[in-house]
Design an enzyme around this catalytic site. Structure first.
Site, PDB file in Angstrom:
ATOM      1  N   ARG A 108      10.077   0.978   5.616  1.00  0.00           N
ATOM      2  CA  ARG A 108       8.922   1.344   4.773  1.00  0.00           C
ATOM      3  C   ARG A 108       8.879   2.865   4.711  1.00  0.00           C
ATOM      4  NH1 ARG A 108       2.744  -0.644   4.912  1.00  0.00           N
ATOM      5  NH2 ARG A 108       3.819  -2.271   3.762  1.00  0.00           N
ATOM      6  N   HIS A 135       7.454  -2.869  -3.896  1.00  0.00           N
ATOM      7  CA  HIS A 135       7.082  -3.624  -2.683  1.00  0.00           C
ATOM      8  C   HIS A 135       7.574  -5.077  -2.857  1.00  0.00           C
ATOM      9  CE1 HIS A 135       5.280  -4.554   1.012  1.00  0.00           C
ATOM     10  NE2 HIS A 135       3.997  -4.389   0.751  1.00  0.00           N
ATOM     11  N   GLN A 138       6.386  -8.182  -0.569  1.00  0.00           N
ATOM     12  CA  GLN A 138       5.026  -8.612  -0.887  1.00  0.00           C
ATOM     13  C   GLN A 138       5.029  -9.516  -2.118  1.00  0.00           C
ATOM     14  OE1 GLN A 138       1.863  -7.851   0.704  1.00  0.00           O
ATOM     15  NE2 GLN A 138       1.336  -9.542  -0.629  1.00  0.00           N
ATOM     16  N   ASP A 230      -5.025  -4.059  -6.396  1.00  0.00           N
ATOM     17  CA  ASP A 230      -4.538  -3.287  -5.247  1.00  0.00           C
ATOM     18  C   ASP A 230      -5.386  -2.017  -5.167  1.00  0.00           C
ATOM     19  OD1 ASP A 230      -2.992  -2.244  -3.169  1.00  0.00           O
ATOM     20  OD2 ASP A 230      -1.355  -1.570  -4.469  1.00  0.00           O
ATOM     21  N   CYS A 270      -2.649  -7.633  -2.203  1.00  0.00           N
ATOM     22  CA  CYS A 270      -1.650  -7.480  -1.144  1.00  0.00           C
ATOM     23  C   CYS A 270      -2.296  -7.103   0.187  1.00  0.00           C
ATOM     24  CB  CYS A 270      -0.625  -6.430  -1.553  1.00  0.00           C
ATOM     25  SG  CYS A 270      -1.358  -4.847  -2.007  1.00  0.00           S
ATOM     26  N   ARG A 298       3.493 -13.825   4.246  1.00  0.00           N
ATOM     27  CA  ARG A 298       4.454 -12.735   4.499  1.00  0.00           C
ATOM     28  C   ARG A 298       5.402 -13.152   5.625  1.00  0.00           C
ATOM     29  NH1 ARG A 298       3.124  -7.438   3.071  1.00  0.00           N
ATOM     30  NH2 ARG A 298       5.260  -6.982   3.726  1.00  0.00           N
TER      31      ARG A 298
END
Ligand code: CP
Ligand code: NVA
Length: 310
Positions: A108, A135, A138, A230, A270, A298
């Site tokens: 990340r 991402h 996700q 988001d 997310c 996830r």
């Protein structure tokens, strides 16, 4: 027929074929069932996953670390100050060295190019755990969650309300690949990357679905099967947060806005959510909200990715 994904990096959903995406979902479903029924699935016994985090994380870190453990391997966490990257060692040298010790790397970070370079110079699978651009883990999880809830992906309409950021980009990739309609509503000046939109339109045309970019959240959300949002300021954009808050207020996902969606719409995020900004408590905690199933998934989807590529 199973597709061999061993050794493959996961940097963008756009690098995956539709068959590979559905294979990830199949394996995710199996691993989830096996976990619930207590059936062991130590598919990565003795393997090691390096986890490089230049940004904070709750879900990504914990789900990857627990996931590799459940698969019989171990995870090594490297925070922002842990590797010599911090003192200027190159991505290329880091990739070559870590490839001699590890079976895979999840990273990340800020720069998307760094992840591409890690994969280019390393010789083990690299999994993108979020960059400023994308991402993918996700969104693969989000699609798996929609599939669980709605039983089908093709033809569903997902409406993303908010910043044209990494989430919007990966949703454009993912939804268009599987033939979902995707609408992004953002304030002007905050719309998604044009190349990504063009590419999603090509994918959608091939699958017979639609991609639309709008600036009117009410028009966008009409008849949505999924409403997604988001944060307005992503990690690294903290200095812009106050200014963005003013510009994005009209894009809040609240009870008034979701009235325009289908009655059985799913609300997704997310996470982390900034409740009271991009979404209200009423929507976050409504029966339509699947945010915690999404967060749980996830674990299952990333275990599938690791099991397939490592
Ligand atoms: N959604 C997500 O990636 O959460 P974290 O930032 O907590 O990992
Ligand atoms: N767009 C957000 C996603 C967090 C999971 C960020 O990059 O901070």
């Amino acid at each position: 027929m199973a597709v061999n994904m061993k050794g493959k990096s996961l940097i963008s959903i756009n690098d995956l074929t539709v068959e590979e995406i559905y294979q990830i979902f199949e394996v995710s479903k199996t691993l989830k069932e096996e976990l619930y029924t207590g059936k062991p699935h130590k598919l990565l016994e003795g393997k090691t996953l390096g986890m490089i985090f230049a940004k904070p994380s709750t879900r990504t870190r914990v789900s990857f670390e627990v996931g590799i453990y459940q698969l019989g391997g171990i995870g090594l966490y490297f925070g922002p100050n842990d590797l010599q990257l911090k003192r200027g060692e190159s991505i290329a040298d880091t990739a070559k060295v870590l490839s001699r010790y590890l079976s895979g790397i999840m990273i990340r970070t800020f720069s998307h190019q760094d992840v591409i370079d890690l994969a280019r110079f390393g010789s083990i699978p690299i999994i993108n755990g979020l960059t400023d651009l994308l991402h993918p883990c996700q969104v693969l999880t989000d699609l798996f969650t929609i599939l669980e809830k709605k039983r089908v992906l093709k033809g569903q309409k997902l409406v993303y309300i908010g910043d044209g950021n990494n989430m919007a980009h990966s949703l454009l990739h993912g939804c268009s690949k599987v033939g979902m309609d995707v609408v992004i509503a953002s304030p002007s000046g905050y719309t998604p990357d044009e190349e990504i939109v063009k590419n999603a339109k090509r994918n959608a045309a091939y699958m017979g679905s639609k991609v639309e970019i709008m600036t009117d959240p009410i028009a966008a959300v009409k008849d949505a099967d999924v409403v997604y949002t988001d944060v307005w300021a992503s990690m690294g954009q903290e200095a812009e947060a106050a200014d963005r808050k003013k510009k994005f207020m009209k894009f809040q996902v609240n009870e008034e806005l979701v009235k325009h969606a289908k009655d059985d719409y799913l609300f997704m995020h997310c996470l982390p959510a900034h409740r009271g900004d991009e979404v209200t408590n009423e929507v976050c905690d409504s029966p339509n909200s699947v945010i915690f199933d999404e967060a749980e998934n996830r674990l299952h989807v990333q275990k599938a990715i690791m099991a397939l590529v490592m």
